[in-house]
Design a protein around this motif. Structure first.
Motif, PDB file in Angstrom:
ATOM      1  N   ALA A 130       0.823  -1.206   0.000  1.00 56.90           N
ATOM      2  CA  ALA A 130       0.000   0.000   0.000  1.00 56.90           C
ATOM      3  C   ALA A 130       0.860   1.260   0.000  1.00 56.90           C
ATOM      4  CB  ALA A 130      -0.931  -0.007   1.213  1.00 56.90           C
ATOM      5  N   VAL A 131       1.870   1.320   0.873  1.00 57.13           N
ATOM      6  CA  VAL A 131       2.689   2.538   0.953  1.00 57.13           C
ATOM      7  C   VAL A 131       3.600   2.691  -0.262  1.00 57.13           C
ATOM      8  CG1 VAL A 131       2.629   2.587   3.474  1.00 57.13           C
ATOM      9  CG2 VAL A 131       4.544   1.460   2.323  1.00 57.13           C
ATOM     10  N   GLN A 132       3.818   1.599  -0.991  1.00 57.31           N
ATOM     11  CA  GLN A 132       4.647   1.686  -2.193  1.00 57.31           C
ATOM     12  C   GLN A 132       3.850   2.075  -3.432  1.00 57.31           C
ATOM     13  OE1 GLN A 132       6.613  -2.160  -2.362  1.00 57.31           O
ATOM     14  NE2 GLN A 132       8.296  -1.468  -1.033  1.00 57.31           N
ATOM     15  N   SER A 133       2.510   2.039  -3.329  1.00 63.37           N
ATOM     16  CA  SER A 133       1.694   2.305  -4.512  1.00 63.37           C
ATOM     17  C   SER A 133       0.768   3.511  -4.381  1.00 63.37           C
ATOM     18  CB  SER A 133       0.844   1.066  -4.837  1.00 63.37           C
ATOM     19  OG  SER A 133      -0.009   0.740  -3.744  1.00 63.37           O
ATOM     20  N   ALA A 134       0.414   3.913  -3.162  1.00 63.89           N
ATOM     21  CA  ALA A 134      -0.599   4.952  -2.974  1.00 63.89           C
ATOM     22  C   ALA A 134       0.005   6.331  -2.765  1.00 63.89           C
ATOM     23  CB  ALA A 134      -1.487   4.599  -1.785  1.00 63.89           C
ATOM     24  N   ASP A 135      -0.765   7.356  -3.142  1.00 66.85           N
ATOM     25  CA  ASP A 135      -0.437   8.737  -2.798  1.00 66.85           C
ATOM     26  C   ASP A 135      -0.853   9.032  -1.359  1.00 66.85           C
ATOM     27  OD1 ASP A 135       0.342   9.262  -5.484  1.00 66.85           O
ATOM     28  OD2 ASP A 135      -1.767   9.575  -6.010  1.00 66.85           O
ATOM     29  N   VAL A 136      -1.944   8.378  -0.940  1.00 68.86           N
ATOM     30  CA  VAL A 136      -2.515   8.592   0.393  1.00 68.86           C
ATOM     31  C   VAL A 136      -2.847   7.241   1.012  1.00 68.86           C
ATOM     32  CG1 VAL A 136      -4.403   9.625   1.726  1.00 68.86           C
ATOM     33  CG2 VAL A 136      -3.515  10.801  -0.312  1.00 68.86           C
ATOM     34  N   LEU A 137      -2.439   7.055   2.261  1.00 66.58           N
ATOM     35  CA  LEU A 137      -2.814   5.859   3.014  1.00 66.58           C
ATOM     36  C   LEU A 137      -3.812   6.274   4.082  1.00 66.58           C
ATOM     37  CD1 LEU A 137      -2.155   2.782   3.572  1.00 66.58           C
ATOM     38  CD2 LEU A 137      -0.634   3.634   5.382  1.00 66.58           C
ATOM     39  N   VAL A 138      -4.914   5.511   4.198  1.00 64.25           N
ATOM     40  CA  VAL A 138      -5.915   5.753   5.232  1.00 64.25           C
ATOM     41  C   VAL A 138      -5.915   4.557   6.186  1.00 64.25           C
ATOM     42  CG1 VAL A 138      -8.348   6.189   5.733  1.00 64.25           C
ATOM     43  CG2 VAL A 138      -7.314   7.137   3.658  1.00 64.25           C
ATOM     44  N   PRO A 139      -5.088   4.622   7.252  1.00 68.06           N
ATOM     45  CA  PRO A 139      -5.005   3.518   8.205  1.00 68.06           C
ATOM     46  C   PRO A 139      -5.935   3.722   9.395  1.00 68.06           C
ATOM     47  CG  PRO A 139      -3.253   5.056   8.657  1.00 68.06           C
ATOM     48  CD  PRO A 139      -4.100   5.673   7.557  1.00 68.06           C
ATOM     49  N   THR A 140      -5.970   2.727  10.276  1.00 66.83           N
ATOM     50  CA  THR A 140      -6.700   2.827  11.533  1.00 66.83           C
ATOM     51  C   THR A 140      -5.771   2.427  12.670  1.00 66.83           C
ATOM     52  OG1 THR A 140      -7.515   0.543  11.654  1.00 66.83           O
ATOM     53  CG2 THR A 140      -8.772   2.084  10.284  1.00 66.83           C
ATOM     54  N   VAL A 141      -6.295   2.411  13.879  1.00 70.64           N
ATOM     55  CA  VAL A 141      -5.494   2.101  15.060  1.00 70.64           C
ATOM     56  C   VAL A 141      -4.916   0.685  15.019  1.00 70.64           C
ATOM     57  CG1 VAL A 141      -7.452   1.267  16.431  1.00 70.64           C
ATOM     58  CG2 VAL A 141      -5.471   2.292  17.586  1.00 70.64           C
ATOM     59  N   THR A 142      -5.495  -0.185  14.195  1.00 71.63           N
ATOM     60  CA  THR A 142      -5.007  -1.569  14.134  1.00 71.63           C
ATOM     61  C   THR A 142      -3.780  -1.719  13.244  1.00 71.63           C
ATOM     62  OG1 THR A 142      -6.532  -2.093  12.322  1.00 71.63           O
ATOM     63  CG2 THR A 142      -7.302  -2.513  14.558  1.00 71.63           C
ATOM     64  N   ASP A 143      -3.345  -0.650  12.598  1.00 74.74           N
ATOM     65  CA  ASP A 143      -2.187  -0.704  11.691  1.00 74.74           C
ATOM     66  C   ASP A 143      -0.974  -0.045  12.347  1.00 74.74           C
ATOM     67  OD1 ASP A 143      -3.770  -1.699   9.406  1.00 74.74           O
ATOM     68  OD2 ASP A 143      -4.678   0.298   9.480  1.00 74.74           O
ATOM     69  N   GLN A 144       0.145  -0.764  12.363  1.00 73.42           N
ATOM     70  CA  GLN A 144       1.383  -0.202  12.894  1.00 73.42           C
ATOM     71  C   GLN A 144       2.169   0.463  11.766  1.00 73.42           C
ATOM     72  OE1 GLN A 144       2.452   0.183  16.103  1.00 73.42           O
ATOM     73  NE2 GLN A 144       0.358  -0.491  16.525  1.00 73.42           N
ATOM     74  N   ILE A 145       2.088   1.776  11.707  1.00 72.35           N
ATOM     75  CA  ILE A 145       2.773   2.539  10.670  1.00 72.35           C
ATOM     76  C   ILE A 145       4.080   3.041  11.289  1.00 72.35           C
ATOM     77  CG2 ILE A 145       2.521   4.298   8.896  1.00 72.35           C
ATOM     78  CD1 ILE A 145       0.337   2.130   8.864  1.00 72.35           C
ATOM     79  N   ASP A 146       5.046   2.128  11.423  1.00 72.61           N
ATOM     80  CA  ASP A 146       6.288   2.440  12.119  1.00 72.61           C
ATOM     81  C   ASP A 146       7.374   2.894  11.149  1.00 72.61           C
ATOM     82  OD1 ASP A 146       7.140   0.061  10.889  1.00 72.61           O
ATOM     83  OD2 ASP A 146       6.675  -1.130  12.672  1.00 72.61           O
ATOM     84  N   ALA A 147       8.558   3.179  11.705  1.00 77.21           N
ATOM     85  CA  ALA A 147       9.661   3.699  10.888  1.00 77.21           C
ATOM     86  C   ALA A 147      10.054   2.718   9.795  1.00 77.21           C
ATOM     87  CB  ALA A 147      10.862   4.013  11.781  1.00 77.21           C
ATOM     88  N   GLY A 148      10.035   1.422  10.109  1.00 78.58           N
ATOM     89  CA  GLY A 148      10.400   0.419   9.116  1.00 78.58           C
ATOM     90  C   GLY A 148       9.462   0.417   7.928  1.00 78.58           C
ATOM     91  N   LEU A 149       8.169   0.545   8.208  1.00 79.06           N
ATOM     92  CA  LEU A 149       7.180   0.575   7.119  1.00 79.06           C
ATOM     93  C   LEU A 149       7.321   1.852   6.305  1.00 79.06           C
ATOM     94  CD1 LEU A 149       4.637  -0.914   5.914  1.00 79.06           C
ATOM     95  CD2 LEU A 149       3.300   0.695   7.287  1.00 79.06           C
ATOM     96  N   ILE A 150       7.426   2.987   6.998  1.00 72.60           N
ATOM     97  CA  ILE A 150       7.538   4.271   6.303  1.00 72.60           C
ATOM     98  C   ILE A 150       8.812   4.304   5.462  1.00 72.60           C
ATOM     99  CG2 ILE A 150       7.831   6.760   6.640  1.00 72.60           C
ATOM    100  CD1 ILE A 150       6.062   6.425   9.176  1.00 72.60           C
ATOM    101  N   GLY A 151       9.867   3.640   5.935  1.00 68.64           N
ATOM    102  CA  GLY A 151      11.115   3.585   5.187  1.00 68.64           C
ATOM    103  C   GLY A 151      10.999   2.864   3.864  1.00 68.64           C
TER     104      GLY A 151
END
Length: 328
Positions: free
Chosen positions: A45-66
């Motif tokens: 998702a983060v490699q393909s989207a302009d915008v990500l719409v997550p919720t509290v159940t998603d861990q959007i940590d430094a590793g993912l953002i990287g």
């Protein structure tokens, strides 16, 4: 030629009317089943989207953002809390983060009062005997709880939700006390009839009920640790609708088990979504599945805020609910 529509990936199922509006406005990829995305799906998702719409159940940590692509420019969270998102790393990558503040204030405050009543009036025990058919009829000394009126309520975190709790509790005849990073303005204190405590230790030692309404940040992790919990009166009750990490749950469990606290009403948990298994066996503990903000009205308003944030971003402006460094 029509301009390219913003690409949006939504990680969980949202109310149908919200999903319909997202499809009308954006090039959106919706979640077909209502389960959290796997790590691999989040990476995609983060490699393909302009915008990500997550919720509290998603861990959007430094590793993912990287691993995000250069096209990802906005994380538009569906929810007010953002402790599951590494906002600092996102900012360093030029990715904005927005949330949905304010819309669940009243819903969560209502649930705080429900949990207070649930514990102090022994509603869980009453439900149990009715459901298992063991009730033998009314008796003068059966299921004796206590009134909320006259009790001292200590609110930990006096933001929007804390103030909404104070208004409700005052109507029940409770005395309002609070601890906060900053003292409220005198006129706000006066309107709420609230007393400020600079020392959290001194406040918790004198309260009958503690309501946790502060966000989860590094400074609030285990704010109610074993030492501080020991300061509470054995007749005190704790209610937490904020984040489980604010309380040392194992220490809380030990004290409840030992009869060193009167009870607890919990909607959030420190370790996973089930909470300490021993808590589920206690009659003086009311446990809910993180449903403090779960109203149809609240979810629709959250969705509307997400749409406004994404649409504002798509139009070349900063989202109105951008998460700023001062909020961390």
């Amino acid at each position: 030629m029509a301009s390219k529509r913003v690409s949006v990936v939504v990680t969980r199922r949202l109310p149908e009317v919200v999903e319909t509006r997202l499809k009308e406005l954006f090039d959106v990829r919706l979640r077909e089943d209502d389960t959290p995305m796997t790590r691999g799906e989040l990476i995609d998702a983060v490699q393909s989207a302009d915008v990500l719409v997550p919720t509290v159940t998603d861990q959007i940590d430094a590793g993912l953002i990287g691993q995000a692509g250069t096209q990802l420019k906005l994380i538009a969270n569906f929810g007010a809390g953002f402790d599951h998102i590494d906002v600092a790393t996102a900012r360093s990558r030029g990715i904005l983060v927005s949330n949905t503040p304010g819309v669940v204030t009243d819903d969560t405050a209502d649930m705080v009062m429900a949990l207070m009543l649930g514990v102090t009036r022994r509603i869980q025990e009453g439900l149990s005997v009715m459901q298992d058919g063991s009730w033998q009829g009314w008796a003068p000394t059966a299921f004796l709880g206590g009134r909320l009126g006259g009790r001292r309520l200590g609110i930990l975190g006096m933001g929007r939700i804390g103030q909404a709790v104070a208004k409700r509790a005052r109507a029940f005849g409770m005395q309002i006390h609070y601890h906060n990073r900053r003292q409220l303005r005198p006129e706000t204190e006066q309107a709420l009839e609230a007393s400020y405590w600079e020392s959290l230790d001194q406040m918790v030692a004198r309260m009958d009920v503690i309501s946790v309404n502060c966000p989860s940040t590094p400074s609030t992790y285990h704010l109610l640790n074993a030492r501080r919990l020991k300061l509470l009166k054995p007749t005190a009750v704790i209610v937490n609708t904020s984040r489980g990490e604010v309380i040392d749950e194992n220490a809380l469990t030990r004290m409840l088990k030992a009869g060193e606290l009167a009870g607890a009403g919990l909607d959030v948990y420190e370790h996973g979504h089930h909470g300490n298994p021993e808590l589920r066996q206690m009659s003086n503990v009311v446990m809910l599945p993180h449903m403090g903000s779960a109203t149809e009205e609240g979810r629709l308003e959250m969705g509307e805020k997400v749409i406004i944030n994404v649409k504002t971003f798509a139009d070349g402006h900063r989202p109105p609910d951008q998460v700023l460094p001062a909020m961390l």
